[in-house]
Scaffold this active site. Structure first.
Site, PDB file in Angstrom:
ATOM      1  N   LYS A 207      48.249 138.442  -7.583  1.00  0.00           N
ATOM      2  CA  LYS A 207      48.656 139.550  -6.711  1.00  0.00           C
ATOM      3  C   LYS A 207      47.445 140.141  -6.008  1.00  0.00           C
ATOM      4  O   LYS A 207      46.482 140.537  -6.655  1.00  0.00           O
ATOM      5  CB  LYS A 207      49.345 140.639  -7.547  1.00  0.00           C
ATOM      6  CG  LYS A 207      50.609 140.142  -8.240  1.00  0.00           C
ATOM      7  CD  LYS A 207      51.177 141.179  -9.180  1.00  0.00           C
ATOM      8  CE  LYS A 207      50.285 141.444 -10.357  1.00  0.00           C
ATOM      9  NZ  LYS A 207      50.878 142.290 -11.404  1.00  0.00           N
ATOM     10  N   THR A 240      52.195 154.353  -6.508  1.00  0.00           N
ATOM     11  CA  THR A 240      52.193 152.914  -6.801  1.00  0.00           C
ATOM     12  C   THR A 240      52.044 152.616  -8.294  1.00  0.00           C
ATOM     13  O   THR A 240      51.907 151.454  -8.675  1.00  0.00           O
ATOM     14  CB  THR A 240      51.036 152.213  -6.067  1.00  0.00           C
ATOM     15  OG1 THR A 240      49.814 152.880  -6.414  1.00  0.00           O
ATOM     16  CG2 THR A 240      51.209 152.241  -4.570  1.00  0.00           C
ATOM     17  N   GLY A 242      52.796 151.501 -11.746  1.00  0.00           N
ATOM     18  CA  GLY A 242      53.862 150.691 -12.348  1.00  0.00           C
ATOM     19  C   GLY A 242      54.337 149.537 -11.482  1.00  0.00           C
ATOM     20  O   GLY A 242      55.306 148.853 -11.837  1.00  0.00           O
ATOM     21  N   THR A 243      53.661 149.276 -10.356  1.00  0.00           N
ATOM     22  CA  THR A 243      54.143 148.191  -9.481  1.00  0.00           C
ATOM     23  C   THR A 243      54.046 146.817 -10.170  1.00  0.00           C
ATOM     24  O   THR A 243      54.924 145.979  -9.998  1.00  0.00           O
ATOM     25  CB  THR A 243      53.364 148.129  -8.147  1.00  0.00           C
ATOM     26  OG1 THR A 243      51.986 148.312  -8.425  1.00  0.00           O
ATOM     27  CG2 THR A 243      53.822 149.155  -7.167  1.00  0.00           C
ATOM     28  N   GLY A 244      52.980 146.608 -10.958  1.00  0.00           N
ATOM     29  CA  GLY A 244      52.803 145.313 -11.630  1.00  0.00           C
ATOM     30  C   GLY A 244      53.908 145.058 -12.641  1.00  0.00           C
ATOM     31  O   GLY A 244      54.509 143.978 -12.675  1.00  0.00           O
ATOM     32  N   CYS A 245      54.191 146.071 -13.479  1.00  0.00           N
ATOM     33  CA  CYS A 245      55.251 145.930 -14.492  1.00  0.00           C
ATOM     34  C   CYS A 245      56.588 145.680 -13.803  1.00  0.00           C
ATOM     35  O   CYS A 245      57.397 144.849 -14.224  1.00  0.00           O
ATOM     36  CB  CYS A 245      55.394 147.217 -15.320  1.00  0.00           C
ATOM     37  SG  CYS A 245      53.879 147.785 -16.051  1.00  0.00           S
TER      38      CYS A 245
END
Ligand SMILES: Cc1ncc(COP(=O)(O)OP(=O)(O)O)c(N)n1
Ligand SMILES: Cc1nc(C(=O)O)sc1CCOP(=O)(O)O
Ligand SMILES: [Mg+2]
Length: 530
Positions: A207, A240, A242-245
């Protein structure tokens, strides 16, 4: 884990198997099983990331989510104040409680705070079979706090990654997993994806949200065979956290529903982008990075619609325009041809039918729409606004002698995509005023597909692109021998190429689409490096 291949290649047998496996329970309860993700992750008291993000994401995507909590964090929008790791034997107990009772389709791992917890997870997966493992290699929170120390890296590399169907590191995590190599460009991200793939996961998504100096959010997906550069617009917001989870749990949710891997990734990226756009102005907490609202879809009507929800200009990258005559010549149905094009990497499809009965056009549109929707690829209808409305397709493409864009917009409303063919700067300006989303510009080269089509050449294309306020897709005589030249020019606003015969007047649509996709990827990455 050898299960991911089943999802990729044969989602039907996955469902058949699941039905057989749960038939006893269903007979007992008289109910039907629903797709199920087990999230193995840490709790975030601020509820923007971790277990709480996974629960909300799965709820928003219509998937059941059970949870195994590996750590309890005290955190908010300012940062992580404290971490309390759950004892390993208690993590093992939670895993057993869920996996021994419930039919889990996909396990998604997030924060795994110790080597012992990783081993406990791997032992449970050896004992209870699931269909896929999505690994989000959480190491550092978005606020910069360390959630899994460097001592865990070798266990991730040697034991967890080889079991993963997909691993989704951000730039920092990819670098850490690869011994601290520098990742500063999209080309570096490709190298990282390849190196990580060599560690054993079936698929890798690196990412690039943190990549400096890029206007879009670019992620690199690598399945061991092909690279895909997945772009979404960078939403200007502080929300933003928590975008990865969220991305990883949405991928897990889509896999649990039976989507192929690339489709799951595409849908997840779109979901995160839409949620960020929806939540860009909400205010929760006093820190620098707030959470966003995962449940946007449940609130439609409470918030005004944004054009960005409907159309992503990067969808123009490889635009497949159908031709039933060509498909008939090669002995395949329209639906099969569209499915192959999407599998090969087509990012948007236009159904262009010039000589069919309206009723047949509508039926074909509905069948193709089902295929496109299941892969998260938009379907547009050529010329016919009535067919687009009746089939609920994603929009239309109209030319200079078709319905004017402004009328099409009135008829279709704000949520549908409208493309307009333009050969001149003036036409491009009118398309923008009329409310179009993109323009198709050509014929770049001469073509046998459209009779008496005037060509504008590469110079004409450059002139229109440079003046256009809308994203542009080039069309007309584009094929594997010249697509690189067109995309390699690096002109402003040119987002991709639209092709008919180069895909459909060929024996093998899948192979031709893959070939063209790879050429476009190469050409667009080399222009970015210039
Ligand atoms: C993406 C794209 N660009 C241009 C066209 C041509 O549209 P039009 O000029 O209306 O011609 P027909 O396709 O209707 O013959 C297109 N279809 N798609
Ligand atoms: C449908 C269409 N519109 C064009 C335009 O110039 O607007 S050229 C074209 C045909 C494109 O087919 P092929 O990829 O086989 O050349
Ligand atoms: Mg037309």
């Amino acid at each position: 884990m050898a299960y991911g291949g089943v999802i990729l290649s044969n989602s039907l047998s996955f469902y058949q198997k699941r039905i057989v496996m749960s038939s006893r329970v269903q007979e007992k309860n008289g109910g039907a099983s629903i797709p199920h993700v087990l999230s193995v992750a840490g709790s975030d008291s601020g509820a923007g990331a971790g277990i709480q993000a996974d629960l909300k994401t799965c709820a928003a995507r219509g998937v059941y989510c059970s949870t195994v909590i590996t750590a309890v964090t005290a955190q908010n929008t300012v940062g992580v104040q404290s971490v309390h790791a759950v004892p390993e034997d208690f993590v093992a107990q939670q895993l057993k409680s869920v996996l021994s009772d419930m039919q889990v389709d996909v396990v998604k791992s997030g924060m795994l705070p110790s080597v012992g917890v990783v081993k406990v997870l791997l032992q449970s997966l050896a004992e209870f079979s699931v269909r896929a493992l999505v690994v989000d290699p959480v190491m550092v929170s978005t606020s910069g706090d360390v959630l899994a120390g460097p001592s865990i890296l070798s266990t991730f590399r040697e034991e967890l990654l080889p079991m993963a169907d997909i691993v989704t590191p951000n730039i920092k995590e990819a670098s850490a997993l690869l011994g601290g190599i520098r990742l500063e460009t999209v080309a570096d991200m490709r190298t990282a994806a390849e190196l990580l793939h060599a560690l054993g996961p079936r698929n890798v998504l690196v990412k690039g949200g943190d990549l400096p100096g890029s206007l879009d959010a670019v992620d690199i997906f690598f399945n061991g065979e092909h690279f895909y550069e997945l772009r979404s617009s960078r939403i200007k917001t502080h929300n933003t956290h928590g975008t990865g989870c969220t991305l990883a749990s949405c991928i897990a949710a889509e896999l649990a529903k039976g989507s192929p891997m690339l489709t799951a990734v595409r849908v997840a990226k779109r979901y995160v982008e839409t949620a960020l756009e929806y939540s860009k102005d909400i205010l929760i907490g006093n820190g620098i990075q707030g959470p966003f609202d995962h449940l946007l879809r449940l609130k439609s009507g409470s918030h005004s619609f944004s054009r960005k929800d409907a159309f992503n200009p990067s969808d123009l990258f490889l635009y497949a325009v159908t031709d039933s005559g060509m498909n008939k010549k090669w002995g395949r149905s329209m639906v099969d041809a569209v499915a192959e094009a999407i599998q090969g990497g087509a990012t948007i499809v236009q159904l262009r039918e010039k000589d069919v009965e309206t009723r047949d056009f509508l039926e074909t549109a509905k069948s193709c729409l089902a295929v496109c929707r299941s892969h998260g690829v938009p379907l547009l209808i050529n010329d016919r606004i009535d067919v687009a409305l009746a089939s609920d397709a994603d929009g239309v493409h109209v030319g200079q002698s078709d319905m004017p864009a402004t009328v099409a917009r009135t008829l279709l409303g704000p949520e549908k995509i409208i493309g307009v063919s333009c050969k001149t700067v003036e036409q491009a300006q009118q398309a923008w005023i009329g409310g179009a989303d993109y323009i198709g510009c050509g014929g770049v080269y001469s073509t046998n597909t459209k009779a008496n089509n005037p060509t504008i050449g590469l110079d004409g294309l450059k002139t229109v692109c440079s003046a256009s306020k809308l994203p542009v897709v080039a069309i007309g005589g584009i094929n594997a021998s010249n697509a690189g030249t067109v995309m390699g020019m690096g002109v402003p606003n040119l987002k991709g190429v639209a092709v008919v015969s180069a895909l459909f007047d060929r024996e093998n649509v899948l192979a031709e689409t893959k070939k063209l996709h790879a050429l476009l990827m190469e050409a667009s990455s080399s222009t970015k490096m210039q």
